[in-house]
Design a protein around this motif. Structure first.
Motif, short mmCIF file in Angstrom:
data_model
loop_
_atom_site.label_atom_id
_atom_site.label_comp_id
_atom_site.label_asym_id
_atom_site.label_seq_id
_atom_site.Cartn_x
_atom_site.Cartn_y
_atom_site.Cartn_z
N ALA A 51 -2.82 -5.76 15.15
CA ALA A 51 -2.59 -6.28 13.80
C ALA A 51 -1.32 -7.13 13.77
O ALA A 51 -1.30 -8.23 13.18
N HIS A 52 -0.26 -6.65 14.40
CA HIS A 52 1.00 -7.40 14.41
C HIS A 52 0.88 -8.66 15.27
O HIS A 52 1.42 -9.71 14.93
N LYS A 101 -1.95 -6.14 6.63
CA LYS A 101 -1.30 -6.31 5.32
C LYS A 101 0.17 -5.92 5.39
O LYS A 101 1.02 -6.58 4.80
N VAL A 102 0.44 -4.83 6.08
CA VAL A 102 1.83 -4.40 6.26
C VAL A 102 2.61 -5.52 6.96
O VAL A 102 3.72 -5.88 6.55
N ALA A 103 2.02 -6.09 7.99
CA ALA A 103 2.71 -7.15 8.74
C ALA A 103 3.01 -8.33 7.83
O ALA A 103 4.11 -8.90 7.86
N PHE A 104 2.05 -8.72 7.00
CA PHE A 104 2.30 -9.82 6.07
C PHE A 104 3.42 -9.47 5.10
O PHE A 104 4.28 -10.29 4.80
N ARG A 105 3.43 -8.22 4.62
CA ARG A 105 4.48 -7.84 3.66
C ARG A 105 5.86 -7.85 4.33
O ARG A 105 6.86 -8.17 3.71
N SER A 109 -6.41 -9.93 4.39
CA SER A 109 -5.02 -10.38 4.21
C SER A 109 -4.96 -11.72 3.47
O SER A 109 -3.90 -12.36 3.44
N ALA A 110 -6.09 -12.12 2.84
CA ALA A 110 -6.12 -13.45 2.20
C ALA A 110 -5.08 -13.55 1.07
O ALA A 110 -4.38 -14.57 0.95
#
Ligand code: HEM
Length: 222
Positions: free
Chosen positions: A130-131, A203-207, A23-24
């Protein structure tokens, strides 16, 4: 929400390293987002921060009700800790920033989508982890600096930033190290596919956070 090709997780990586590496790019984008930049540069009006807090509320409500539901799950229980709960601190901060407007209906497609995704993560504890990681480890990391900057920019004298104070967690650095150890233990119980799926959910959480910031910078152009 679109999802890129699945992440290739190097098998020698621990799960915590794979989550951080995976997720960098997304993290850099979140740091550089128009909303965050404006907030940290003192260009965001207080109403913009209130709008952010109001969006975080349903998201943390979903994180914390899912955490409670998964408290006995062998995977989720490795990271679930009521000392992290933020819902009460969000309410404390909202009472400070916007005592008159907390009953308004929230009109936020971005918060609704994020909340729905967190609720759906109850179906697989790996997705929930993840979340959990994306928000709570973020709050314990960059979040600590954000709280101090808000305090200075808005001359808060410590009021209205309860969200960033983890009184029951103790020293943040050892807590985060222990949290990463727990992630690594989870990683040892997952297949390679499951590890990749978990990293993809980070990655989904970051998006979803990015979408929240994009919505806020449209509402509050700076
Ligand atoms: C301007 C905004 C931000 C700044 C300045 C910032 C800064 C940082 C820094 C310095 C770290 C490393 C801390 C350490 O290794 O102990 C970190 C870690 C982290 N941040 Fe951020 N961050 C920001 C926004 C965000 C956002 C929006 C999210 C997600 C919602 C996020 C999630 C994370 C996570 C999950 C980690 C832990 C990485 C790991 O060690 O695995 N950050 N952040």
């Amino acid at each position: 929400m679109t999802v890129d090709a699945p992440t290739i997780v190097a098998t020698e990586d621990t799960l915590s390293a794979a989550m951080k590496k995976g997720s960098a790019v997304e993290h850099e984008q979140a740091e550089g987002s128009t909303f965050m930049s404006a907030l940290l540069d003192g260009r965001m009006p207080a109403a913009g921060y209130v709008a952010y807090l109001r969006r975080l509320r349903p998201i943390y409500a979903a994180l914390e009700s899912t955490a409670a539901a998964l408290a006995d799950d062998p995977i989720a229980s490795k990271v679930v800790d009521p000392a992290l709960n933020r819902l009460a601190t969000i309410d404390t901060d909202l009472a400070h920033w916007a005592p008159e407007s907390t009953d308004d209906v929230l009109d936020s497609p971005a918060a609704a989508e994020y909340t729905a995704r967190v609720n759906a993560s109850a179906e697989w504890p790996g997705a929930f982890v993840a979340h959990h990681y994306t928000r709570y480890l973020g709050d314990l990391s960059g979040g600590q600096a954000i709280g101090r900057i808000l305090d200075r920019n808005f001359e808060l004298d410590g009021a209205g930033i309860a969200f960033y104070a983890f009184d029951e967690v103790g020293k943040v650095k050892p807590y985060k190290d222990a949290y990463r150890d727990q992630l690594d233990k989870i990683g040892e119980t997952l297949t390679a596919d499951e590890r990749a799926r978990l990293v993809d959910e980070v990655k989904v959480a970051f998006r979803l956070n990015q979408a929240l910031f994009a919505e806020l910078s449209q509402l509050f152009p700076s």
